[in-house]
Design a protein around this motif. Structure first.
Motif, mmCIF file in Angstrom:
data_model
loop_
_atom_site.group_PDB
_atom_site.id
_atom_site.type_symbol
_atom_site.label_atom_id
_atom_site.label_comp_id
_atom_site.label_asym_id
_atom_site.label_seq_id
_atom_site.Cartn_x
_atom_site.Cartn_y
_atom_site.Cartn_z
ATOM 1 N N LEU A 179 0.820 -1.207 0.000
ATOM 2 C CA LEU A 179 0.000 0.000 0.000
ATOM 3 C C LEU A 179 0.854 1.258 0.000
ATOM 4 C CD1 LEU A 179 -2.872 1.171 0.177
ATOM 5 C CD2 LEU A 179 -2.693 1.025 2.678
ATOM 6 N N THR A 180 1.946 1.220 0.746
ATOM 7 C CA THR A 180 2.830 2.377 0.825
ATOM 8 C C THR A 180 3.429 2.708 -0.541
ATOM 9 O OG1 THR A 180 3.380 1.811 3.117
ATOM 10 C CG2 THR A 180 4.872 3.317 1.975
ATOM 11 N N GLN A 181 3.748 1.686 -1.306
ATOM 12 C CA GLN A 181 4.329 1.910 -2.630
ATOM 13 C C GLN A 181 3.360 2.600 -3.586
ATOM 14 O OE1 GLN A 181 5.722 -1.877 -4.044
ATOM 15 N NE2 GLN A 181 7.036 -2.232 -2.248
ATOM 16 N N GLN A 182 2.061 2.447 -3.344
ATOM 17 C CA GLN A 182 1.065 3.020 -4.242
ATOM 18 C C GLN A 182 0.495 4.351 -3.733
ATOM 19 O OE1 GLN A 182 -1.919 0.010 -4.935
ATOM 20 N NE2 GLN A 182 -0.392 -1.579 -5.402
ATOM 21 N N MET A 183 0.893 4.749 -2.550
ATOM 22 C CA MET A 183 0.375 5.995 -1.987
ATOM 23 C C MET A 183 1.112 7.201 -2.549
ATOM 24 S SD MET A 183 -0.095 4.947 2.023
ATOM 25 C CE MET A 183 -0.264 6.678 2.460
ATOM 26 N N PRO A 184 0.455 8.362 -2.548
ATOM 27 C CA PRO A 184 1.151 9.604 -2.944
ATOM 28 C C PRO A 184 2.357 9.848 -2.035
ATOM 29 C CG PRO A 184 -1.221 9.955 -2.811
ATOM 30 C CD PRO A 184 -0.958 8.593 -2.218
ATOM 31 N N GLN A 185 3.411 10.362 -2.612
ATOM 32 C CA GLN A 185 4.643 10.588 -1.860
ATOM 33 C C GLN A 185 4.529 11.868 -1.035
ATOM 34 O OE1 GLN A 185 7.213 8.309 -1.778
ATOM 35 N NE2 GLN A 185 5.665 7.090 -2.877
ATOM 36 N N GLU A 186 3.536 11.901 -0.174
ATOM 37 C CA GLU A 186 3.358 13.042 0.722
ATOM 38 C C GLU A 186 3.986 12.714 2.069
ATOM 39 O OE1 GLU A 186 -0.685 14.194 0.992
ATOM 40 O OE2 GLU A 186 -0.999 14.273 -1.194
ATOM 41 N N LYS A 187 4.677 13.698 2.625
ATOM 42 C CA LYS A 187 5.430 13.463 3.859
ATOM 43 C C LYS A 187 4.531 13.016 5.001
ATOM 44 C CE LYS A 187 8.904 15.488 6.888
ATOM 45 N NZ LYS A 187 9.741 16.680 7.175
ATOM 46 N N VAL A 188 3.365 13.617 5.112
ATOM 47 C CA VAL A 188 2.465 13.266 6.212
ATOM 48 C C VAL A 188 2.031 11.803 6.108
ATOM 49 C CG1 VAL A 188 0.220 13.730 7.252
ATOM 50 C CG2 VAL A 188 1.641 15.621 6.468
ATOM 51 N N LEU A 189 1.664 11.393 4.877
ATOM 52 C CA LEU A 189 1.239 10.010 4.680
ATOM 53 C C LEU A 189 2.392 9.028 4.882
ATOM 54 C CD1 LEU A 189 -1.056 10.428 1.541
ATOM 55 C CD2 LEU A 189 -1.753 10.163 3.924
ATOM 56 N N GLN A 190 3.580 9.386 4.394
ATOM 57 C CA GLN A 190 4.747 8.521 4.564
ATOM 58 C C GLN A 190 5.121 8.375 6.036
ATOM 59 O OE1 GLN A 190 6.165 6.731 2.143
ATOM 60 N NE2 GLN A 190 4.614 7.550 0.738
ATOM 61 N N ASN A 191 5.015 9.451 6.787
ATOM 62 C CA ASN A 191 5.303 9.384 8.228
ATOM 63 C C ASN A 191 4.296 8.498 8.939
ATOM 64 O OD1 ASN A 191 7.504 11.069 7.972
ATOM 65 N ND2 ASN A 191 6.391 12.926 8.550
ATOM 66 N N ARG A 192 3.034 8.619 8.544
ATOM 67 C CA ARG A 192 2.009 7.798 9.188
ATOM 68 C C ARG A 192 2.209 6.308 8.882
ATOM 69 N NH1 ARG A 192 -2.877 9.001 11.326
ATOM 70 N NH2 ARG A 192 -1.703 10.838 11.996
ATOM 71 N N THR A 193 2.517 5.972 7.657
ATOM 72 C CA THR A 193 2.759 4.566 7.318
ATOM 73 C C THR A 193 4.019 4.038 8.008
ATOM 74 O OG1 THR A 193 3.921 5.258 5.304
ATOM 75 C CG2 THR A 193 1.593 4.695 5.096
ATOM 76 N N ALA A 194 5.022 4.902 8.164
ATOM 77 C CA ALA A 194 6.232 4.481 8.885
ATOM 78 C C ALA A 194 5.904 4.166 10.341
ATOM 79 C CB ALA A 194 7.301 5.566 8.801
ATOM 80 N N GLN A 195 5.038 4.967 10.956
ATOM 81 C CA GLN A 195 4.619 4.714 12.330
ATOM 82 C C GLN A 195 3.842 3.398 12.427
ATOM 83 O OE1 GLN A 195 2.396 8.163 13.518
ATOM 84 N NE2 GLN A 195 4.166 9.529 13.479
ATOM 85 N N MET A 196 2.995 3.144 11.426
ATOM 86 C CA MET A 196 2.226 1.900 11.420
ATOM 87 C C MET A 196 3.150 0.690 11.275
ATOM 88 S SD MET A 196 -0.982 3.098 9.035
ATOM 89 C CE MET A 196 -1.764 1.498 9.077
ATOM 90 N N LYS A 197 4.176 0.806 10.436
ATOM 91 C CA LYS A 197 5.145 -0.291 10.285
ATOM 92 C C LYS A 197 5.871 -0.557 11.600
ATOM 93 C CE LYS A 197 6.200 0.170 5.344
ATOM 94 N NZ LYS A 197 7.257 0.490 4.341
ATOM 95 N N THR A 198 6.266 0.537 12.264
ATOM 96 C CA THR A 198 6.953 0.381 13.550
ATOM 97 C C THR A 198 6.053 -0.289 14.574
ATOM 98 O OG1 THR A 198 8.300 2.343 13.129
ATOM 99 C CG2 THR A 198 8.118 1.611 15.413
#
Length: 245
Positions: A64-83
């Motif tokens: 899902l992360t690979q298909q999401m817009p490269q927006e910093k807020v979204l990338q930070n949120r997915t990184a938190q979810m991975k952690t």
């Protein structure tokens, strides 16, 4: 009706006490074995169900992360979810090991004891050594569990009471017996309080050893230190058959 002689009465009381003690010892041994089986099944369920689901979620999140817009807020949120998911996976794995050490079943006694002793020494800054037979003998599972529980209890006592800087775990066997010793260079059992020496952990270990036809002992070492030793028969004794009811 004649009254039994005092000697006959005493002998009958001793016989009944011995039978009752043997029955209780067998029951406790059976309960410990059932408890081990339940822990093993629970650990397997945690691995097969929760562990697999968390791993699948991690893979889906990565896609899902690979298909999401490269927006910093979204990338930070997915990184938190991975952690968060990785923390859950690691916690689940720690719980599995605390409940049941699967290395004992899949890799054998030597691998399980080696890892346990090594991790104990590294975590608590204690020199921890393990000496094992060259060949990994195929001990019955109940014997392997008893050996592992003995080392776990011995290391807990070293940490809680011994004030030791070194601990050695020695496993050896011959054609008739399996012998395991946990010895340290600490203050010795004479300086433990009675509660520490007669704790439930040691009592359960002693009953487990007796149920398997062996023995458990705690004794001081010459000069300084304590030795916790378990001796088990090489051949597994046939457990009494379960009775209905």
């Amino acid at each position: 009706m004649s009254t039994p002689a005092p000697e006959q009465f005493d002998a009958e009381i001793e016989r009944r006490v011995a039978e009752r003690t043997a029955d209780l010892s067998e029951l406790l041994g059976h309960m410990v074995t059932c408890w081990d089986d339940e822990r093993r099944q629970l650990a397997r369920k945690l691995h097969d169900s929760l562990g697999s689901s968390m791993t699948a979620l991690t893979m889906h999140l990565s896609l899902l992360t690979q298909q999401m817009p490269q927006e910093k807020v979204l990338q930070n949120r997915t990184a938190q979810m991975k952690t968060l998911l990785m923390n859950i996976i690691n916690t689940n794995r720690d719980m599995q090991l605390a409940i049941w050490n699967d290395k004992l079943e899949f890799l054998g006694v030597k691998a399980a004891l080696t890892e346990l002793v090594s991790e104990f020494g590294a975590e608590h800054n204690i020199v921890a050594r393990v000496s094992l037979p060259e060949e990994d003998a195929g001990y019955p599972r109940e014997h392997g569990v008893a050996l592992l529980r003995t080392v776990e209890e011995g290391l807990r006592n070293v940490l809680a009471h011994a004030q030791a800087s070194e601990v050695d775990v020695v496993l050896d066997d011959n054609d008739e017996e399996i012998m395991l010793t946990v010895r340290d260079n600490g203050v010795g059992p004479g300086n433990y309080d009675r509660k520490a020496r007669d704790c439930h952990g040691l009592r359960l270990l002693r009953e487990r050893a007796q149920y398997l036809g062996g023995s458990l002992s705690v004794s001081p070492l010459p000069g300084r230190g304590t030795a916790l030793a378990i001796i088990l028969p090489r051949e597994q004794q046939e457990a009494p058959a379960d009775t209905p009811g």
